[in-house]
Scaffold this motif. Structure first.
Motif, PDB file in Angstrom:
ATOM      1  N   LYS A 212       0.834  -1.214   0.000  1.00 29.20           N
ATOM      2  CA  LYS A 212       0.000   0.000   0.000  1.00 29.20           C
ATOM      3  C   LYS A 212       0.859   1.250   0.000  1.00 29.20           C
ATOM      4  CE  LYS A 212      -3.945  -2.140   2.237  1.00 29.20           C
ATOM      5  NZ  LYS A 212      -4.672  -2.325   3.482  1.00 29.20           N
ATOM      6  N   ASN A 213       1.946   1.231   0.778  1.00 28.63           N
ATOM      7  CA  ASN A 213       2.852   2.383   0.804  1.00 28.63           C
ATOM      8  C   ASN A 213       3.510   2.594  -0.553  1.00 28.63           C
ATOM      9  OD1 ASN A 213       2.273   2.774   3.530  1.00 28.63           O
ATOM     10  ND2 ASN A 213       4.107   1.704   4.228  1.00 28.63           N
ATOM     11  N   PHE A 214       3.879   1.488  -1.198  1.00 32.17           N
ATOM     12  CA  PHE A 214       4.487   1.573  -2.522  1.00 32.17           C
ATOM     13  C   PHE A 214       3.507   2.149  -3.547  1.00 32.17           C
ATOM     14  CE2 PHE A 214       5.027  -0.499  -6.685  1.00 32.17           C
ATOM     15  CZ  PHE A 214       6.186   0.139  -7.078  1.00 32.17           C
ATOM     16  N   ILE A 215       2.289   1.652  -3.528  1.00 23.91           N
ATOM     17  CA  ILE A 215       1.277   2.143  -4.476  1.00 23.91           C
ATOM     18  C   ILE A 215       1.007   3.625  -4.246  1.00 23.91           C
ATOM     19  CG2 ILE A 215      -1.157   1.953  -5.139  1.00 23.91           C
ATOM     20  CD1 ILE A 215      -0.865  -1.110  -4.563  1.00 23.91           C
ATOM     21  N   ALA A 216       0.886   4.030  -2.989  1.00 25.65           N
ATOM     22  CA  ALA A 216       0.648   5.448  -2.677  1.00 25.65           C
ATOM     23  C   ALA A 216       1.806   6.308  -3.157  1.00 25.65           C
ATOM     24  CB  ALA A 216       0.420   5.629  -1.175  1.00 25.65           C
TER      25      ALA A 216
ATOM     26  N   ALA B 280       3.922   5.578  -5.602  1.00 22.30           N
ATOM     27  CA  ALA B 280       3.921   5.571  -7.071  1.00 22.30           C
ATOM     28  C   ALA B 280       2.850   6.511  -7.612  1.00 22.30           C
ATOM     29  CB  ALA B 280       3.704   4.155  -7.594  1.00 22.30           C
ATOM     30  N   ASP B 281       1.679   6.481  -7.005  1.00 25.72           N
ATOM     31  CA  ASP B 281       0.603   7.385  -7.431  1.00 25.72           C
ATOM     32  C   ASP B 281       0.998   8.840  -7.198  1.00 25.72           C
ATOM     33  OD1 ASP B 281      -0.967   5.231  -8.186  1.00 25.72           O
ATOM     34  OD2 ASP B 281      -2.212   5.275  -6.377  1.00 25.72           O
ATOM     35  N   ASN B 282       1.638   9.100  -6.061  1.00 25.97           N
ATOM     36  CA  ASN B 282       2.070  10.464  -5.760  1.00 25.97           C
ATOM     37  C   ASN B 282       3.125  10.929  -6.764  1.00 25.97           C
ATOM     38  OD1 ASN B 282       2.158  12.890  -4.044  1.00 25.97           O
ATOM     39  ND2 ASN B 282       4.243  12.186  -3.624  1.00 25.97           N
ATOM     40  N   LEU B 283       4.076  10.071  -7.091  1.00 29.38           N
ATOM     41  CA  LEU B 283       5.096  10.445  -8.071  1.00 29.38           C
ATOM     42  C   LEU B 283       4.445  10.783  -9.408  1.00 29.38           C
ATOM     43  CD1 LEU B 283       8.019  10.801  -8.997  1.00 29.38           C
ATOM     44  CD2 LEU B 283       8.072   8.320  -9.447  1.00 29.38           C
ATOM     45  N   SER B 284       3.488   9.995  -9.822  1.00 24.16           N
ATOM     46  CA  SER B 284       2.795  10.257 -11.079  1.00 24.16           C
ATOM     47  C   SER B 284       2.092  11.617 -11.042  1.00 24.16           C
ATOM     48  CB  SER B 284       1.792   9.140 -11.357  1.00 24.16           C
ATOM     49  OG  SER B 284       1.101   9.372 -12.549  1.00 24.16           O
ATOM     50  N   LYS B 285       1.433  11.894  -9.936  1.00 24.89           N
ATOM     51  CA  LYS B 285       0.721  13.171  -9.774  1.00 24.89           C
ATOM     52  C   LYS B 285       1.696  14.351  -9.795  1.00 24.89           C
ATOM     53  CE  LYS B 285      -1.935  15.586  -6.255  1.00 24.89           C
ATOM     54  NZ  LYS B 285      -2.403  15.497  -4.871  1.00 24.89           N
ATOM     55  N   VAL B 286       2.782  14.209  -9.047  1.00 28.04           N
ATOM     56  CA  VAL B 286       3.774  15.287  -8.963  1.00 28.04           C
ATOM     57  C   VAL B 286       4.478  15.468 -10.304  1.00 28.04           C
ATOM     58  CG1 VAL B 286       5.954  15.936  -7.869  1.00 28.04           C
ATOM     59  CG2 VAL B 286       4.087  15.083  -6.472  1.00 28.04           C
TER      60      VAL B 286
ATOM     61  N   VAL C 116       9.414  16.403  -7.883  1.00 22.20           N
ATOM     62  CA  VAL C 116       9.606  15.064  -8.451  1.00 22.20           C
ATOM     63  C   VAL C 116      10.751  14.362  -7.731  1.00 22.20           C
ATOM     64  CG1 VAL C 116      10.386  13.791 -10.501  1.00 22.20           C
ATOM     65  CG2 VAL C 116       8.599  15.536 -10.712  1.00 22.20           C
ATOM     66  N   SER C 117      11.821  15.083  -7.476  1.00 25.62           N
ATOM     67  CA  SER C 117      12.957  14.501  -6.774  1.00 25.62           C
ATOM     68  C   SER C 117      12.551  13.999  -5.388  1.00 25.62           C
ATOM     69  CB  SER C 117      14.084  15.531  -6.655  1.00 25.62           C
ATOM     70  OG  SER C 117      15.196  14.969  -5.993  1.00 25.62           O
ATOM     71  N   ASN C 118      11.776  14.778  -4.676  1.00 31.76           N
ATOM     72  CA  ASN C 118      11.302  14.374  -3.350  1.00 31.76           C
ATOM     73  C   ASN C 118      10.397  13.145  -3.438  1.00 31.76           C
ATOM     74  OD1 ASN C 118      12.677  16.469  -2.084  1.00 31.76           O
ATOM     75  ND2 ASN C 118      10.937  17.854  -2.214  1.00 31.76           N
ATOM     76  N   ALA C 119       9.461  13.171  -4.371  1.00 31.80           N
ATOM     77  CA  ALA C 119       8.526  12.051  -4.534  1.00 31.80           C
ATOM     78  C   ALA C 119       9.264  10.795  -5.000  1.00 31.80           C
ATOM     79  CB  ALA C 119       7.415  12.424  -5.517  1.00 31.80           C
ATOM     80  N   PHE C 120      10.253  10.970  -5.856  1.00 34.68           N
ATOM     81  CA  PHE C 120      11.048   9.847  -6.350  1.00 34.68           C
ATOM     82  C   PHE C 120      11.825   9.209  -5.195  1.00 34.68           C
ATOM     83  CE2 PHE C 120      14.940   8.211  -8.535  1.00 34.68           C
ATOM     84  CZ  PHE C 120      14.323   7.248  -9.310  1.00 34.68           C
ATOM     85  N   GLY C 121      12.367  10.032  -4.326  1.00 34.28           N
ATOM     86  CA  GLY C 121      13.073   9.521  -3.152  1.00 34.28           C
ATOM     87  C   GLY C 121      12.157   8.710  -2.252  1.00 34.28           C
ATOM     88  N   LYS C 122      10.936   9.187  -2.070  1.00 33.62           N
ATOM     89  CA  LYS C 122       9.973   8.456  -1.228  1.00 33.62           C
ATOM     90  C   LYS C 122       9.583   7.128  -1.879  1.00 33.62           C
ATOM     91  CE  LYS C 122       8.434  12.410   1.253  1.00 33.62           C
ATOM     92  NZ  LYS C 122       7.525  13.434   1.558  1.00 33.62           N
ATOM     93  N   LEU C 123       9.445   7.118  -3.189  1.00 31.79           N
ATOM     94  CA  LEU C 123       9.157   5.865  -3.886  1.00 31.79           C
ATOM     95  C   LEU C 123      10.306   4.883  -3.684  1.00 31.79           C
ATOM     96  CD1 LEU C 123       7.342   4.184  -5.775  1.00 31.79           C
ATOM     97  CD2 LEU C 123       8.641   5.159  -7.680  1.00 31.79           C
ATOM     98  N   GLY C 124      11.521   5.366  -3.818  1.00 27.02           N
ATOM     99  CA  GLY C 124      12.688   4.512  -3.607  1.00 27.02           C
ATOM    100  C   GLY C 124      12.723   3.921  -2.205  1.00 27.02           C
ATOM    101  N   GLU C 125      12.305   4.696  -1.225  1.00 25.75           N
ATOM    102  CA  GLU C 125      12.253   4.198   0.155  1.00 25.75           C
ATOM    103  C   GLU C 125      11.271   3.036   0.281  1.00 25.75           C
ATOM    104  OE1 GLU C 125      11.320   7.537   2.682  1.00 25.75           O
ATOM    105  OE2 GLU C 125      13.145   8.613   2.083  1.00 25.75           O
ATOM    106  N   THR C 126      10.151   3.121  -0.427  1.00 26.63           N
ATOM    107  CA  THR C 126       9.170   2.028  -0.343  1.00 26.63           C
ATOM    108  C   THR C 126       9.694   0.769  -1.025  1.00 26.63           C
ATOM    109  OG1 THR C 126       7.912   2.638  -2.332  1.00 26.63           O
ATOM    110  CG2 THR C 126       7.227   3.651  -0.239  1.00 26.63           C
ATOM    111  N   CYS C 127      10.432   0.935  -2.098  1.00 24.70           N
ATOM    112  CA  CYS C 127      11.051  -0.219  -2.763  1.00 24.70           C
ATOM    113  C   CYS C 127      12.052  -0.871  -1.814  1.00 24.70           C
ATOM    114  CB  CYS C 127      11.776   0.208  -4.037  1.00 24.70           C
ATOM    115  SG  CYS C 127      10.709   0.803  -5.349  1.00 24.70           S
TER     116      CYS C 127
END
Length: 154
Positions: free
Chosen positions: A111-115, A117-123, A132-143
């Motif tokens: 769920k955290n990963f999907i959220a 990924a959705d946020n990165l797409s939105k941003v 985008v850099s901030n959102a990308f970092g958060k996506l990487g953390e979920t991975c």
């Protein structure tokens, strides 16, 4: 906008067909399909990373972020069926057996990963490189959260 709507409609239709087809997939096919999905996401994450580190192309970043979100929302969890917790024939998996024993935690991580990924797409749709850099970092953390806990080392 029409292209996005058409892609969404086709994606939903494909998921409907895919859910029926999943019941017929052998364990080795499930492993291969999920690995293909993760490889495609990795390739798109690489495109975003190279844009953040070089010349920033907001259209390319948005397309990559949309691809990642699409895969994240595709129901890949269904590809972790019985028999996919171990290597099958020549098909190898790096998922730890603990993955299948801790489904509540796996669900939270997913769920955290999907959220993310959705946020990165939105941003990414805004074109703001810093966001985008901030959102990308958060996506990487979920991975990383899933890899650290449930992925065997090479």
């Amino acid at each position: 906008m029409n292209r996005i709507l058409a892609s969404t409609v086709l994606g939903v239709a494909a998921l409907g067909f895919a859910s029926t087809a999943l019941a017929d997939l052998k364990p080795e096919e499930q492993i291969q399909f999920r690995q293909a999905g993760y490889s495609f996401m990795s390739w798109n994450m690489g495109k975003i990373k190279s844009n953040l580190e070089g010349d920033y192309d907001s259209a390319q970043v948005a397309a990559a972020a949309n691809a990642i979100a699409g895969i994240a929302n595709s129901g890949m969890g269904a590809l972790y069926g019985p028999g996919t917790e171990k290597d099958v024939g020549n098909v190898k998996t790096r998922v730890k057996p603990e993955f299948f024993e801790n489904m509540e935690n796996v669900g939270t991580i997913a769920k955290n990963f999907i959220a993310a990924a959705d946020n990165l797409s939105k941003v990414a749709a805004t074109g703001d490189q810093v966001e985008v850099s901030n959102a990308f970092g958060k996506l990487g953390e979920t991975c990383k959260a899933c890899h650290d806990e449930y992925r065997m080392k090479d």
